[in-house]
Design an enzyme around this catalytic site. Structure first.
Site, short mmCIF file in Angstrom:
data_model
loop_
_atom_site.label_atom_id
_atom_site.label_comp_id
_atom_site.label_asym_id
_atom_site.label_seq_id
_atom_site.Cartn_x
_atom_site.Cartn_y
_atom_site.Cartn_z
N THR A 12 42.18 56.89 26.06
CA THR A 12 42.75 55.86 26.92
C THR A 12 41.70 54.87 27.41
OG1 THR A 12 44.50 57.35 27.66
CG2 THR A 12 44.02 55.47 29.09
N TYR A 26 50.89 52.42 26.38
CA TYR A 26 49.80 51.68 25.75
C TYR A 26 49.43 52.39 24.45
CZ TYR A 26 47.33 55.53 27.92
OH TYR A 26 46.95 56.79 28.31
N SER A 59 42.81 61.81 21.87
CA SER A 59 42.13 63.12 21.83
C SER A 59 43.04 64.28 21.43
CB SER A 59 41.46 63.41 23.17
OG SER A 59 42.39 63.58 24.21
N THR A 92 41.49 61.84 27.72
CA THR A 92 41.55 62.88 28.75
C THR A 92 42.38 64.10 28.35
OG1 THR A 92 43.42 61.75 29.81
CG2 THR A 92 41.20 61.24 30.64
N ASP A 93 43.25 63.95 27.35
CA ASP A 93 44.15 65.06 27.01
C ASP A 93 43.42 66.33 26.60
OD1 ASP A 93 46.34 63.61 27.66
OD2 ASP A 93 47.17 63.45 25.64
N LYS A 165 42.56 69.16 33.18
CA LYS A 165 43.41 68.03 33.55
C LYS A 165 44.62 68.59 34.29
CE LYS A 165 45.63 63.89 31.64
NZ LYS A 165 45.87 63.09 30.41
N GLU A 288 48.19 94.23 34.02
CA GLU A 288 49.57 94.18 33.52
C GLU A 288 49.73 94.96 32.22
OE1 GLU A 288 52.25 93.09 34.83
OE2 GLU A 288 51.38 92.21 36.64
#
Length: 331
Positions: A12, A26, A59, A92-93, A165, A288
C-alpha cells in the site's frame, strides 16, 4: 551520516488510488522506489540514501520464493561494511511474517526496519511518507543496533517477533500484546524494552545455509465449531509436512477431530502444532491436549502465521518434536 538502503517490495505504501479520497480502495504496488524516496526528500537529511526495487507486489501474494529472495538480498546488504542500516517498504498484510522470517535467518547487529502504510500514496493525509521518514531515522540510529528486526508503524517501534496487524482500516494498525520496543518522536527513538528471545546473530537458522526457493511445506487450518477433518487429510495428501492448528482458546481441538489428526501424525508423519486463533495470550503445553502423549507441539505465544514460518525453518533442521518444541520456547 550513516548509509541506509531502502529496499522496496510494493504494498500500500507504493499504492495509488483513483482520487485523493480513496484511502481504502486502490491498487497496491504501483509506485517505484525512486518515487517513494523523492516524495520524502527529508530522508536525505537523516542518512545517505540508496534505493533498490526488490519486488513490486501486494504482500499477500508473497510466496517462499519471494521471501527467500528478499532475505538473501537483505543479507548481502548488511554484510557490506558501507551499509549501516536497511529499510524495507512492505505491504502491511504479511509484513509481520516477513519481519519475523528475517529476524530468524539474517545474522547481523545492524538495524533492519520494515515499514508500510495503511493509506495509498495518493490519499489525503497519506501515512506512508512520515512512516518512511521515521523508518529511515530508526535505521540510521546507532542506538537501534542489536535490537533484532523491527517494524516501524505510526511512530511505534515493534519487535518483529511480537508484532501483528490488529486493525485493517486505521493507521494505528499494528499492535503487540507485550508492548512496543519504543517510540519515535521527531526522528529520535526512545526505548522502553528489548526482546529476550533469540534472533539474528543468536539464531541457529541462517539464510546462507538454506538452499533452493521453497521451504518445507507447512499450512494452517483454522479452528471453529462443527469442523471437518477434510482439510487436514487434503494437506497431508498434498505432501504438507506440518499443520498449524489455529485452535480455539488454548489451541483446542475438538474431540471428534483428534482421532483422525492423530492418525495422520502417527501413520504419515504429519507434524501438528497447536496455535490459537485468539489474538492475545499463549498456548500451554499439555493443557487442552496431552501433547507429550500425542507427539504434538505447542506454539507458545506465536500466532498461526508466525508459527508456520518457525515450523518450516525447524523442519530444515530436524523432525524431532521435542527439539522443535524447544525452538518454540526459545524464538
Amino acid at each position: 551520516k550513516n548509509n541506509v538502503v531502502i529496499v522496496a517490495t510494493g504494498g500500500t505504501i507504493a499504492g495509488a488510488g483513483a482520487s485523493s479520497t480513496n484511502s481504502a480502495t486502490y491498487s497496491a504496488a504501483k509506485v517505484p522506489v525512486d518515487a517513494l524516496i523523492k516524495a520524502v526528500p527529508q530522508v536525505n537529511d537523516l542518512a545517505n540514501i540508496t534505493g533498490i526495487q526488490a519486488l513490486q507486489v501486494a504482500s499477500e501474494s508473497i510466496t517462499d520464493k519471494e521471501l527467500l529472495s528478499l532475505a538473501r538480498q537483505v543479507n548481502d546488504l548488511v554484510k557490506k561494511p558501507s551499509v549501516n542500516g536497511v529499510v524495507i517498504t512492505h505491504g502491511t498484510d504479511t509484513m509481520e511474517e516477513t519481519a519475523f522470517f528475517l529476524n530468524l535467518v539474517v545474522h547481523t547487529d545492524k538495524p533492519i526496519v520494515l515499514v508500510g502504510s495503511m493509506r495509498p500514496s495518493t490519499a489525503l493525509s497519506a501515512d506512508g511518507p512520515l512512516n518512511l521518514y521515521s523508518a529511515v531515522a530508526l535505521a540510521s540510529s546507532n542506538e537501534a543496533k542489536n535490537k533484532g528486526v523491527m517494524v516501524l508503524m505510526n511512530d511505534s517501534i515493534f519487535a518483529a517477533r511480537d508484532v501483528t496487524k490488529g486493525i485493517n482500516i486505521h493507521t494505528h494498525a499494528f499492535v503487540s500484546q507485550w508492548g512496543a520496543l519504543g517510540t519515535l518522536v521527531e526522528g529520535k527513538p526512545y526505548w522502553f524494552r528489548s526482546s529476550v528471545k533469540k534472533h539474528t546473530n543468536n539464531s541457529e537458522f541462517n539464510i546462507e545455509k538454506i538452499q533452493g526457493d521453497a521451504l518445507p511445506g507447512v499450512q494452517i487450518v483454522y479452528g471453529s465449531d462443527n469442523m471437518m477433518p477434510d482439510a487436514y487429510q487434503a494437506f497431508a495428501k498434498a505432501g504438507v509436512k506440518a499443520i498449524i492448528h489455529a485452535g480455539t482458546g488454548n489451541g483446542s481441538m475438538a474431540n471428534y477431530l483428534v482421532p483422525e489428526v492423530r492418525k495422520l501424525h502417527d501413520e504419515q508423519g504429519l507434524q501438528i502444532v497447536r496455535s490459537s486463533r485468539v489474538a492475545q495470550g499463549f498456548v500451554l503445553r499439555n493443557a487442552e491436549q496431552p501433547d507429550d502423549k500425542y507427539g504434538w507441539i505447542a506454539a507458545h505465544d506465536l500466532n498461526p502465521q508466525k508459527a508456520r514460518l518457525l515450523m518450516a525453518l525447524a523442519l530444515t533442521k530436524t523432525n524431532d518434536a521435542k527439539e522443535i518444541q524447544n525452538m518454540f520456547w526459545n524464538y
